[in-house]
Design a protein around this motif. Structure first.
Motif, PDB file in Angstrom:
ATOM      1  N   TYR A  53       0.862  -1.188   0.000  1.00  0.00           N
ATOM      2  CA  TYR A  53       0.000   0.000   0.000  1.00  0.00           C
ATOM      3  C   TYR A  53       0.894   1.232   0.000  1.00  0.00           C
ATOM      4  O   TYR A  53       1.829   1.338   0.804  1.00  0.00           O
ATOM      5  N   GLN A  54       0.614   2.160  -0.909  1.00  0.00           N
ATOM      6  CA  GLN A  54       1.481   3.324  -1.078  1.00  0.00           C
ATOM      7  C   GLN A  54       0.683   4.622  -1.033  1.00  0.00           C
ATOM      8  O   GLN A  54       0.374   5.213  -2.071  1.00  0.00           O
ATOM      9  N   PRO A  55       0.306   5.067   0.151  1.00  0.00           N
ATOM     10  CA  PRO A  55      -0.439   6.333   0.219  1.00  0.00           C
ATOM     11  C   PRO A  55       0.441   7.511  -0.176  1.00  0.00           C
ATOM     12  O   PRO A  55       1.625   7.560   0.148  1.00  0.00           O
ATOM     13  N   ASP A  56      -0.146   8.447  -0.904  1.00  0.00           N
ATOM     14  CA  ASP A  56       0.555   9.688  -1.220  1.00  0.00           C
ATOM     15  C   ASP A  56       0.487  10.653  -0.041  1.00  0.00           C
ATOM     16  O   ASP A  56       1.359  11.503   0.125  1.00  0.00           O
ATOM     17  N   LEU A  57      -0.580  10.509   0.759  1.00  0.00           N
ATOM     18  CA  LEU A  57      -0.795  11.390   1.910  1.00  0.00           C
ATOM     19  C   LEU A  57      -1.407  10.587   3.049  1.00  0.00           C
ATOM     20  O   LEU A  57      -2.322   9.799   2.825  1.00  0.00           O
ATOM     21  N   ILE A  58      -0.878  10.795   4.261  1.00  0.00           N
ATOM     22  CA  ILE A  58      -1.472  10.215   5.468  1.00  0.00           C
ATOM     23  C   ILE A  58      -1.934  11.351   6.364  1.00  0.00           C
ATOM     24  O   ILE A  58      -1.145  12.233   6.717  1.00  0.00           O
ATOM     25  N   LEU A  59      -3.220  11.357   6.714  1.00  0.00           N
ATOM     26  CA  LEU A  59      -3.769  12.286   7.697  1.00  0.00           C
ATOM     27  C   LEU A  59      -3.869  11.500   9.002  1.00  0.00           C
ATOM     28  O   LEU A  59      -4.700  10.603   9.125  1.00  0.00           O
ATOM     29  N   MET A  60      -3.014  11.829   9.970  1.00  0.00           N
ATOM     30  CA  MET A  60      -2.836  10.937  11.114  1.00  0.00           C
ATOM     31  C   MET A  60      -2.916  11.670  12.452  1.00  0.00           C
ATOM     32  O   MET A  60      -2.329  12.737  12.638  1.00  0.00           O
ATOM     33  N   ASN A  80      12.822   5.014   4.536  1.00  0.00           N
ATOM     34  CA  ASN A  80      12.916   5.915   3.380  1.00  0.00           C
ATOM     35  C   ASN A  80      11.581   6.122   2.675  1.00  0.00           C
ATOM     36  O   ASN A  80      11.544   6.413   1.472  1.00  0.00           O
ATOM     37  N   ASN A  81      10.484   5.970   3.422  1.00  0.00           N
ATOM     38  CA  ASN A  81       9.178   6.272   2.866  1.00  0.00           C
ATOM     39  C   ASN A  81       8.988   7.787   2.868  1.00  0.00           C
ATOM     40  O   ASN A  81       9.172   8.449   3.894  1.00  0.00           O
ATOM     41  N   THR A  82       8.620   8.347   1.722  1.00  0.00           N
ATOM     42  CA  THR A  82       8.550   9.808   1.585  1.00  0.00           C
ATOM     43  C   THR A  82       7.124  10.337   1.438  1.00  0.00           C
ATOM     44  O   THR A  82       6.934  11.457   0.972  1.00  0.00           O
ATOM     45  N   CYS A  83       6.116   9.542   1.814  1.00  0.00           N
ATOM     46  CA  CYS A  83       4.741  10.025   1.678  1.00  0.00           C
ATOM     47  C   CYS A  83       4.527  11.270   2.535  1.00  0.00           C
ATOM     48  O   CYS A  83       5.175  11.459   3.567  1.00  0.00           O
ATOM     49  N   ARG A  84       3.620  12.129   2.103  1.00  0.00           N
ATOM     50  CA  ARG A  84       3.308  13.340   2.866  1.00  0.00           C
ATOM     51  C   ARG A  84       2.492  12.945   4.096  1.00  0.00           C
ATOM     52  O   ARG A  84       1.559  12.149   3.990  1.00  0.00           O
ATOM     53  N   ILE A  85       2.842  13.502   5.241  1.00  0.00           N
ATOM     54  CA  ILE A  85       2.130  13.215   6.486  1.00  0.00           C
ATOM     55  C   ILE A  85       1.630  14.528   7.077  1.00  0.00           C
ATOM     56  O   ILE A  85       2.407  15.464   7.290  1.00  0.00           O
ATOM     57  N   VAL A  86       0.331  14.592   7.306  1.00  0.00           N
ATOM     58  CA  VAL A  86      -0.281  15.737   7.982  1.00  0.00           C
ATOM     59  C   VAL A  86      -0.826  15.224   9.308  1.00  0.00           C
ATOM     60  O   VAL A  86      -1.688  14.340   9.331  1.00  0.00           O
ATOM     61  N   PHE A  87      -0.308  15.749  10.406  1.00  0.00           N
ATOM     62  CA  PHE A  87      -0.804  15.349  11.722  1.00  0.00           C
ATOM     63  C   PHE A  87      -2.014  16.203  12.078  1.00  0.00           C
ATOM     64  O   PHE A  87      -2.034  17.421  11.858  1.00  0.00           O
ATOM     65  N   MET A  88      -3.017  15.558  12.652  1.00  0.00           N
ATOM     66  CA  MET A  88      -4.209  16.237  13.152  1.00  0.00           C
ATOM     67  C   MET A  88      -4.406  15.757  14.579  1.00  0.00           C
ATOM     68  O   MET A  88      -4.787  14.595  14.799  1.00  0.00           O
ATOM     69  N   THR A  89      -4.140  16.631  15.541  1.00  0.00           N
ATOM     70  CA  THR A  89      -4.149  16.176  16.927  1.00  0.00           C
ATOM     71  C   THR A  89      -4.659  17.273  17.850  1.00  0.00           C
ATOM     72  O   THR A  89      -4.832  18.424  17.435  1.00  0.00           O
ATOM     73  N   SER A  90      -4.892  16.921  19.102  1.00  0.00           N
ATOM     74  CA  SER A  90      -5.559  17.831  20.033  1.00  0.00           C
ATOM     75  C   SER A  90      -4.600  18.732  20.795  1.00  0.00           C
ATOM     76  O   SER A  90      -5.027  19.530  21.620  1.00  0.00           O
ATOM     77  N   GLY A 100      10.248  16.915  13.094  1.00  0.00           N
ATOM     78  CA  GLY A 100      11.444  16.080  13.153  1.00  0.00           C
ATOM     79  C   GLY A 100      11.307  14.812  12.321  1.00  0.00           C
ATOM     80  O   GLY A 100      12.313  14.197  11.948  1.00  0.00           O
ATOM     81  N   VAL A 101      10.069  14.392  12.043  1.00  0.00           N
ATOM     82  CA  VAL A 101       9.842  13.238  11.164  1.00  0.00           C
ATOM     83  C   VAL A 101       9.316  13.714   9.806  1.00  0.00           C
ATOM     84  O   VAL A 101       8.631  12.987   9.093  1.00  0.00           O
ATOM     85  N   ASP A 102       9.655  14.962   9.482  1.00  0.00           N
ATOM     86  CA  ASP A 102       9.347  15.533   8.171  1.00  0.00           C
ATOM     87  C   ASP A 102       7.847  15.583   7.888  1.00  0.00           C
ATOM     88  O   ASP A 102       7.387  15.232   6.798  1.00  0.00           O
ATOM     89  N   ALA A 103       7.079  16.038   8.879  1.00  0.00           N
ATOM     90  CA  ALA A 103       5.637  16.214   8.654  1.00  0.00           C
ATOM     91  C   ALA A 103       5.404  17.346   7.665  1.00  0.00           C
ATOM     92  O   ALA A 103       6.117  18.357   7.671  1.00  0.00           O
ATOM     93  N   VAL A 123      -0.568  20.229  -0.292  1.00  0.00           N
ATOM     94  CA  VAL A 123      -0.151  18.853  -0.583  1.00  0.00           C
ATOM     95  C   VAL A 123      -0.330  18.546  -2.067  1.00  0.00           C
ATOM     96  O   VAL A 123       0.564  17.990  -2.716  1.00  0.00           O
ATOM     97  N   MET A 124      -1.495  18.899  -2.631  1.00  0.00           N
ATOM     98  CA  MET A 124      -1.760  18.592  -4.026  1.00  0.00           C
ATOM     99  C   MET A 124      -0.816  19.344  -4.962  1.00  0.00           C
ATOM    100  O   MET A 124      -0.382  18.810  -5.989  1.00  0.00           O
ATOM    101  N   LYS A 125      -0.474  20.558  -4.589  1.00  0.00           N
ATOM    102  CA  LYS A 125       0.495  21.306  -5.396  1.00  0.00           C
ATOM    103  C   LYS A 125       1.857  20.611  -5.350  1.00  0.00           C
ATOM    104  O   LYS A 125       2.534  20.466  -6.372  1.00  0.00           O
ATOM    105  N   ASP A 126       2.238  20.150  -4.166  1.00  0.00           N
ATOM    106  CA  ASP A 126       3.522  19.463  -4.019  1.00  0.00           C
ATOM    107  C   ASP A 126       3.528  18.141  -4.784  1.00  0.00           C
ATOM    108  O   ASP A 126       4.505  17.806  -5.453  1.00  0.00           O
ATOM    109  N   LEU A 127       2.425  17.398  -4.690  1.00  0.00           N
ATOM    110  CA  LEU A 127       2.337  16.137  -5.416  1.00  0.00           C
ATOM    111  C   LEU A 127       2.377  16.373  -6.924  1.00  0.00           C
ATOM    112  O   LEU A 127       3.011  15.611  -7.663  1.00  0.00           O
ATOM    113  N   GLY A 128       1.706  17.422  -7.360  1.00  0.00           N
ATOM    114  CA  GLY A 128       1.694  17.731  -8.787  1.00  0.00           C
ATOM    115  C   GLY A 128       3.068  18.083  -9.318  1.00  0.00           C
ATOM    116  O   GLY A 128       3.369  17.861 -10.492  1.00  0.00           O
ATOM    117  N   ASN A 129       3.912  18.636  -8.445  1.00  0.00           N
ATOM    118  CA  ASN A 129       5.266  18.995  -8.842  1.00  0.00           C
ATOM    119  C   ASN A 129       6.212  17.800  -8.821  1.00  0.00           C
ATOM    120  O   ASN A 129       7.389  17.940  -9.172  1.00  0.00           O
TER     121      ASN A 129
END
Length: 240
Positions: A53-60, A80-90, A100-103, A123-129
């Motif tokens: 499984y190769q997500p382009d983006l993880i919302l975590m 060496n997984n380079t998927c985009r990660i967006v953290f959503m937390t309280s 530090g983990v390249d979020a 994210v979509m602009k970055d993926l498009g590039n």
């Protein structure tokens, strides 16, 4: 088509984010993505590392039972997984650890539609590039092969082995089910399932009639009964 994973141990949050993603897709009709939901960070880690499984983006989320979102992201980066990660937390207290983990971004709950849409735009602009898109395939001899999606012409089922035919008269063999290969490729709009034995990249169709289709590699595939109308619709929808 991009792959987006949502990872949160609260069902309400998974529902909320999934709905906001659907709203974003309605707003940005030129952006295509599929969504997978995970209630456990260890589950998404296993899907990525063992199931191709190769997500382009993880919302975590960060706060989850077992491994935290930060720990999971760290393990992915170690591989060496380079998927985009967006953290959503309280809480804001893990922001430094997150970067530090390249979020890619860090959103504090409750996450509004406006906050998420802004992050998705970036994210979509970055993926498009960073096109073109690739997929990782594990070959029958145990190697992992990085394949450009546009290079795949068609796939053919050969009992328990699936053959992927590529440009330049190259082919690779995969020890997996056709159902699994369909799951991996058909979320991308260019690919279409044809009967029980074929997956075709519509970019490579040169001719299509009621009996058969001709690919630009010279391969002719006869149409399964009753499939012509649906394939013709998908083909025209893809191009127009």
């Amino acid at each position: 088509m991009y792959q987006i994973a949502i990872c949160d141990d609260e069902e309400f949050e998974l529902d909320k984010v999934a709905q906001m993603l659907k709203d974003y897709q309605k707003k940005c009709v030129d952006v295509e993505f599929s969504i997978r939901r995970f209630a456990d960070s260890e589950d998404i880690f296993l899907q990525i590392t063992t199931e191709n499984y190769q997500p382009d983006l993880i919302l975590m989320d960060i706060y989850m039972p077992g491994a935290s979102g930060i720990e999971t992201a760290g393990k992915l980066r170690d591989l060496n997984n380079t998927c985009r990660i967006v953290f959503m937390t309280s809480s804001q207290e893990h922001a430094l650890e997150a970067f530090g983990v390249d979020a890619f971004s860090y959103l504090v709950k409750p996450v509004s539609k406006e906050m998420l849409f802004l992050a998705l735009d970036k994210v979509m602009k970055d993926l498009g590039n960073n096109q073109p898109q690739y997929i990782l395939l594990q070959t029958a001899n145990g190697c992992v092969r990085r394949v450009r999606l546009t290079d795949i012409i068609y796939c053919e089922a050969q009992r328990k082995i699936q053959c992927v035919y590529l440009k330049e008269n190259e082919s690779i063999y995969l020890k997996m089910t056709m159902a699994k290969l369909i799951e991996m490729l058909c979320p991308y709009k260019r690919f279409v399932k044809l009967g029980v034995s074929y997956i075709v990249n519509m970019e490579h169709i040169e001719r299509l009639d009621a009996k058969a289709l001709m690919l630009d590699c010279g391969k002719e595939i006869y149409m399964p009964r009753g499939s012509h109308k649906e394939l013709r619709y998908r083909y025209f929808e893809y191009y127009f």
